[in-house]
Motif scaffolding. Structure first.
Motif, short mmCIF file in Angstrom:
data_model
loop_
_atom_site.label_atom_id
_atom_site.label_comp_id
_atom_site.label_asym_id
_atom_site.label_seq_id
_atom_site.Cartn_x
_atom_site.Cartn_y
_atom_site.Cartn_z
N UNK A 18 0.82 -1.21 0.00
CA UNK A 18 0.00 0.00 0.00
C UNK A 18 0.86 1.26 0.00
N UNK A 19 2.03 1.19 0.60
CA UNK A 19 2.93 2.34 0.62
C UNK A 19 3.59 2.59 -0.74
N UNK A 25 -3.36 3.49 -8.93
CA UNK A 25 -3.29 2.06 -9.27
C UNK A 25 -4.57 1.37 -8.83
N UNK A 26 -5.24 0.69 -9.76
CA UNK A 26 -6.53 0.07 -9.43
C UNK A 26 -6.45 -1.00 -8.33
N UNK A 27 -5.32 -1.60 -8.14
CA UNK A 27 -5.21 -2.66 -7.12
C UNK A 27 -5.02 -2.09 -5.71
N UNK A 29 -6.83 -0.07 -3.92
CA UNK A 29 -8.04 -0.15 -3.11
C UNK A 29 -8.25 -1.57 -2.59
N UNK A 30 -8.00 -2.56 -3.43
CA UNK A 30 -8.13 -3.96 -3.02
C UNK A 30 -7.14 -4.30 -1.90
N UNK A 31 -5.92 -3.80 -2.03
CA UNK A 31 -4.89 -4.03 -1.01
C UNK A 31 -5.32 -3.39 0.32
N UNK A 32 -5.83 -2.17 0.26
CA UNK A 32 -6.25 -1.48 1.47
C UNK A 32 -7.46 -2.17 2.12
N UNK A 33 -8.38 -2.66 1.32
CA UNK A 33 -9.53 -3.39 1.86
C UNK A 33 -9.09 -4.67 2.57
#
Length: 87
Positions: A18-19, A25-27, A29-33
C-alpha cells in the motif's frame, strides 16, 4: 499466496504494497480493503480464543457473520462485534 501466510506477515506485505502503490493504481483499493480486513480479523482473534488463525476468522465472517457477532458480543467484545456487523 496471502492466505498461506500468518497474520503478521500478511499485514506487513500488504502495508508495504500500500505504501508503494500509486494512488491511481486500481489494485491499491483492493490491497487497502484486505489490510483493513486483516486488522479486523486480528481484533477478533484477540477477543475470541475459538479461532487459531485469521483464515478461520475470515471463513466464519463469510459463512456465519451473525453467529460471530453474537458470540463476540456475548464475550464483551462489542467493538469487534460491531466491526463484523458493519462489514
Amino acid at each position: 499466496h496471502l492466505h498461506r501466510w500468518d497474520l503478521d506477515a500478511a499485514l506487513d506485505v500488504l502495508t508495504m504494497c500500500s505504501c508503494h502503490l500509486l494512488q491511481s493504481d486500481p489494485i491499491k483499493n483492493e490491497v487497502l480493503q484486505m489490510r483493513r480486513a486483516l486488522h479486523r480479523y486480528s481484533r477478533i482473534l484477540s477477543a475470541d480464543d475459538h479461532f487459531s488463525s485469521w483464515q478461520e476468522v475470515e471463513i466464519e465472517c463469510k459463512d456465519d457473520s451473525e453467529g460471530l457477532v453474537l458470540r463476540l458480543a456475548g464475550k464483551g467484545a462489542v467493538f469487534a462485534a460491531l466491526e463484523v456487523a458493519e462489514s
